[in-house]
Design an enzyme around this catalytic site. Structure first.
Site, PDB file in Angstrom:
ATOM      1  N   GLY A  16       0.831  -1.207   0.000  1.00 19.92           N
ATOM      2  CA  GLY A  16       0.000   0.000   0.000  1.00 19.92           C
ATOM      3  C   GLY A  16       0.861   1.251   0.000  1.00 19.92           C
ATOM      4  O   GLY A  16       1.830   1.335   0.750  1.00 19.92           O
ATOM      5  N   ARG A  77       1.275  -4.936  -6.019  1.00 14.94           N
ATOM      6  CA  ARG A  77       1.130  -6.202  -5.295  1.00 14.94           C
ATOM      7  C   ARG A  77       1.618  -7.246  -6.297  1.00 14.94           C
ATOM      8  O   ARG A  77       1.214  -7.238  -7.459  1.00 14.94           O
ATOM      9  CB  ARG A  77      -0.327  -6.466  -4.916  1.00 14.94           C
ATOM     10  CG  ARG A  77      -1.004  -5.227  -4.327  1.00 14.94           C
ATOM     11  CD  ARG A  77      -1.317  -5.357  -2.857  1.00 14.94           C
ATOM     12  NE  ARG A  77      -2.045  -4.177  -2.394  1.00 14.94           N
ATOM     13  CZ  ARG A  77      -1.902  -3.616  -1.221  1.00 14.94           C
ATOM     14  NH1 ARG A  77      -1.066  -4.110  -0.326  1.00 14.94           N
ATOM     15  NH2 ARG A  77      -2.612  -2.579  -0.865  1.00 14.94           N
ATOM     16  N   ASP A 108       3.993  -4.838   6.349  1.00 13.85           N
ATOM     17  CA  ASP A 108       4.467  -6.147   6.825  1.00 13.85           C
ATOM     18  C   ASP A 108       4.466  -7.221   5.738  1.00 13.85           C
ATOM     19  O   ASP A 108       5.296  -8.127   5.778  1.00 13.85           O
ATOM     20  CB  ASP A 108       3.751  -6.592   8.109  1.00 13.85           C
ATOM     21  CG  ASP A 108       2.259  -6.660   7.948  1.00 13.85           C
ATOM     22  OD1 ASP A 108       1.756  -6.315   6.859  1.00 13.85           O
ATOM     23  OD2 ASP A 108       1.585  -7.060   8.913  1.00 13.85           O
ATOM     24  N   THR A 131       3.273   2.829   5.962  1.00 14.83           N
ATOM     25  CA  THR A 131       1.868   2.411   5.872  1.00 14.83           C
ATOM     26  C   THR A 131       1.005   3.358   6.687  1.00 14.83           C
ATOM     27  O   THR A 131       1.367   3.683   7.828  1.00 14.83           O
ATOM     28  CB  THR A 131       1.642   0.962   6.370  1.00 14.83           C
ATOM     29  OG1 THR A 131       0.253   0.792   6.681  1.00 14.83           O
ATOM     30  CG2 THR A 131       2.427   0.644   7.623  1.00 14.83           C
ATOM     31  N   ASP A 133      -1.738   2.755   8.035  1.00 13.27           N
ATOM     32  CA  ASP A 133      -2.430   2.071   9.138  1.00 13.27           C
ATOM     33  C   ASP A 133      -1.626   2.029  10.437  1.00 13.27           C
ATOM     34  O   ASP A 133      -2.180   1.776  11.499  1.00 13.27           O
ATOM     35  CB  ASP A 133      -2.768   0.624   8.736  1.00 13.27           C
ATOM     36  CG  ASP A 133      -3.797   0.578   7.633  1.00 13.27           C
ATOM     37  OD1 ASP A 133      -4.607   1.514   7.548  1.00 13.27           O
ATOM     38  OD2 ASP A 133      -3.777  -0.385   6.850  1.00 13.27           O
ATOM     39  N   ASP A 135       0.268  -0.192  11.535  1.00 12.49           N
ATOM     40  CA  ASP A 135       0.069  -1.481  12.208  1.00 12.49           C
ATOM     41  C   ASP A 135       1.343  -2.328  12.197  1.00 12.49           C
ATOM     42  O   ASP A 135       1.287  -3.546  12.059  1.00 12.49           O
ATOM     43  CB  ASP A 135      -1.093  -2.241  11.543  1.00 12.49           C
ATOM     44  CG  ASP A 135      -0.886  -2.419  10.043  1.00 12.49           C
ATOM     45  OD1 ASP A 135       0.059  -1.823   9.487  1.00 12.49           O
ATOM     46  OD2 ASP A 135      -1.670  -3.158   9.431  1.00 12.49           O
ATOM     47  N   ARG A 177      -8.328  -2.087   8.723  1.00 12.03           N
ATOM     48  CA  ARG A 177      -8.990  -3.397   8.710  1.00 12.03           C
ATOM     49  C   ARG A 177      -8.679  -4.190   9.958  1.00 12.03           C
ATOM     50  O   ARG A 177      -9.539  -4.858  10.510  1.00 12.03           O
ATOM     51  CB  ARG A 177      -8.533  -4.196   7.488  1.00 12.03           C
ATOM     52  CG  ARG A 177      -9.347  -3.862   6.299  1.00 12.03           C
ATOM     53  CD  ARG A 177      -9.338  -4.936   5.237  1.00 12.03           C
ATOM     54  NE  ARG A 177      -9.820  -4.308   4.037  1.00 12.03           N
ATOM     55  CZ  ARG A 177      -9.028  -3.878   3.055  1.00 12.03           C
ATOM     56  NH1 ARG A 177      -7.747  -4.093   3.114  1.00 12.03           N
ATOM     57  NH2 ARG A 177      -9.528  -3.282   2.014  1.00 12.03           N
TER      58      ARG A 177
END
Ligand code: ADP
Length: 329
Positions: A16, A77, A108, A131, A133, A135, A177
């Site tokens: 991403g 991707r 990750d 990222t 996020d 995360d 998510r």
């Protein structure tokens, strides 16, 4: 600084995209030139490594990108990198250009690929977390997260303007998510009534009760921030329609912020973070260290094994839930 035979490095962005990735690329390229080593740009992530879209880049090749969102190297991707044959093609392309190490700017998933690549070919890899996020374990901030928070808060501020002009209850879905970092921080930053995150399921009845209590206390409009991965309802639309049925005098609206959260100019924080991480990544490789991810902790640059970054979970700050509860009184 001892140079452990690293003369050429390659850099790519993968997974991403996140604002600030360009600032990291610029830092990697310029730090390489500063240390008299050659830097190669890989286009389209691991796919570009496999397709040999790898070009030598100089300090001038990264002019005027520090302020740009997205990634000028493009991201992708790449299923082929998940196969040994795909990774072998990538390795052969690096070997043909006598490249000694690879810097991966990504999340990750990208680090998992990098870790496998290093162990298969004994090829030095270093990760820079990028990222929105946030995360990733091993860093308090990933590149792009701060910009995304500011983008989301800005959007919710605008939604608030329309919410308070009518008796509106807004459910605003934000990215996340698996992790509630964006929802939790922007919920507090934008003064949301409730924040729904994947890590904590408050249950629909408690949500309803809380919204009713707010109404009784004189609030005529409210904003509920919902992380994508929240499990209170099947999805944000189902959740909103349930609440509307139970609070019919409110006009309930849903706003899904979507991909706009990824875009935009990187914040100053992200530019500085990316610049520091990029330089640190090159310096770390030159010290002969690899299979690591750079991170930041209390404003200090740190290193952790890629394996830990991939396997461990970045926890939300639970105190933020308590703060939000107090402030939504
Ligand atoms: P992110 O890095 O943002 O988490 P992805 O999960 O999509 O994004 O991963 C990015 C890319 O990393 C994938 O498209 C794939 O090429 C590579 N990758 C992910 N998991 C693996 C794996 N188990 N083995 C090899 N490569 C992987």
């Amino acid at each position: 600084m001892a140079k452990k035979n690293i003369k050429r490095i390659a850099v790519l962005t993968s997974g991403g995209d996140a604002p600030g990735m360009n600032a990291a690329v610029r830092a990697v390229v310029r730090a390489s030139v500063f240390n008299s080593i050659e830097c190669f740009a890989v286009y389209k992530g691991f796919q570009g490594l496999i397709n040999n879209e790898v070009k030598l880049i100089n300090a001038r090749g990264v002019n005027n990108i520090i302020n740009r969102g997205g990634t000028v190297l493009k991201s992708a991707r790449c299923m082929e990198f998940k196969s040994k044959n795909g990774r072998l093609k990538a390795f052969n392309n690096l070997k043909a250009k006598k490249i000694d190490a690879l810097i991966i700017i990504g999340g990750d998933g990208s680090f998992t690929g990098g870790m496998i690549f290093q162990s298969e070919f004994n090829f030095p890899v270093l990760g820079i977390p990028g990222t929105i996020d946030n995360d990733i374990f091993g860093t308090s901030h990933a590149i792009g997260y701060d910009t995304a928070l500011n983008t989301v808060v800005d959007a919710i501020d605008k939604i608030r303007d329309t919410a308070i002009s009518h008796n509106r209850l807004f459910f605003v879905e934000v990215m996340g998510r698996d992790a509630g970092h964006i929802a939790l921080n922007t919920g507090i930053g934008a003064g949301a009534e409730e924040i729904l995150i994947p890590e904590e399921n408050m249950g629909i009845q408690r949500l309803l009760q809380s919204l009713k209590n707010s109404e009784k206390s004189g609030k005529s409009s409210s904003i509920v921030v919902v992380a994508e991965g929240d499990k209170t309802g099947d999805n944000v639309f189902e959740l909103a329609s349930y609440v509307e049925k139970n609070m019919p005098h409110y006009e309930v609206k849903v706003s899904v912020l979507g991909h706009m959260q990824r875009g935009g100019k990187p914040s100053c924080f992200d530019r500085v973070l990316a610049s520091r991480m990029g330089v640190f990544a090159v310096e770390t490789l030159l010290l002969g260290k690899s299979n690591l991810m750079v991170g930041i902790d209390h404003d200090k640059l740190i290193l952790s094994p890629l394996k830990t970054a991939v396997k461990s979970k970045s926890e939300i700050n639970k105190d933020l839930i308590r703060i939000s509860d107090i402030l939504s009184t």
